[in-house]
Scaffold this active site. Structure first.
Site, PDB file in Angstrom:
ATOM      1  CD  GLU A 107      -1.624  -2.116   2.112  1.00 38.50           C
ATOM      2  OE1 GLU A 107      -2.457  -3.095   1.962  1.00 38.50           O
ATOM      3  OE2 GLU A 107      -0.632  -2.237   2.655  1.00 38.50           O
ATOM      4  CE1 TYR A 119       7.666   0.552  -3.295  1.00 33.33           C
ATOM      5  CE2 TYR A 119       6.093   2.047  -2.690  1.00 33.33           C
ATOM      6  CZ  TYR A 119       7.057   1.359  -2.379  1.00 33.33           C
ATOM      7  OH  TYR A 119       7.542   1.319  -1.011  1.00 33.33           O
TER       8      TYR A 119
END
Length: 152
Positions: A107, A119
């Site tokens: 998350e 990411y």
């Protein structure tokens, strides 16, 4: 520029040493007890980037039933944008693959653009949203995922 560093497994004694980075990085930081719990869990792991006995960053995760999860990743402010975060992430993904994870999740705050870029560059894609997931300030989390290759 960050001088050469080594990535090694985190030890329980590293938990207190990671706290200054944690506090500089997050508005709702983990406690030392939280680090210890994650590091000492049978399914958990931690890695640190270290230079001259100074911790530059860390990643904490876990692997359960073929799935991996990145729980926490942070880099000291003075070591950011020098590849430390990407090196830690790559090492964690390799470790998760060796532990049999076929997919990895994490998350990230919607507003954390630097982390989202890291990411996404590593192959993660948005697979969901957790409304009001984060506290201090209250904010949604993006759920990211990427497949992992089988280890060689």
């Amino acid at each position: 520029m960050v001088a050469p560093y080594q990535i090694r497994p985190a030890r329980s004694t590293d938990a207190a040493r990671c706290l200054p980075i944690e506090r500089a990085s997050f508005s709702d930081p983990w406690s030392e007890a939280g680090f210890l719990e994650a590091l000492e869990a049978p399914v958990g792991f931690g890695l640190v980037a270290e230079r001259n006995r100074e911790i530059l960053g860390y990643v904490v995760g876990r692997a359960v039933a073929g799935e991996g999860e990145i729980l926490n990743l942070a880099v000291a402010p003075e070591a950011r944008r020098a590849g430390v975060g990407r090196a830690l992430l790559d090492a964690a993904l390799e470790l998760l693959a060796r532990r049999g994870s076929r997919e990895v999740y994490l998350e990230v705050r919607v507003s954390n653009l630097a982390a989202r870029r890291l990411y996404e560059a590593a192959g993660f894609r948005v697979v969901g949203v957790r409304p009001r997931y984060y506290r201090r300030p209250l904010e949604d989390a993006l759920v990211l995922s990427r497949p992992l290759p089988r280890p060689a």
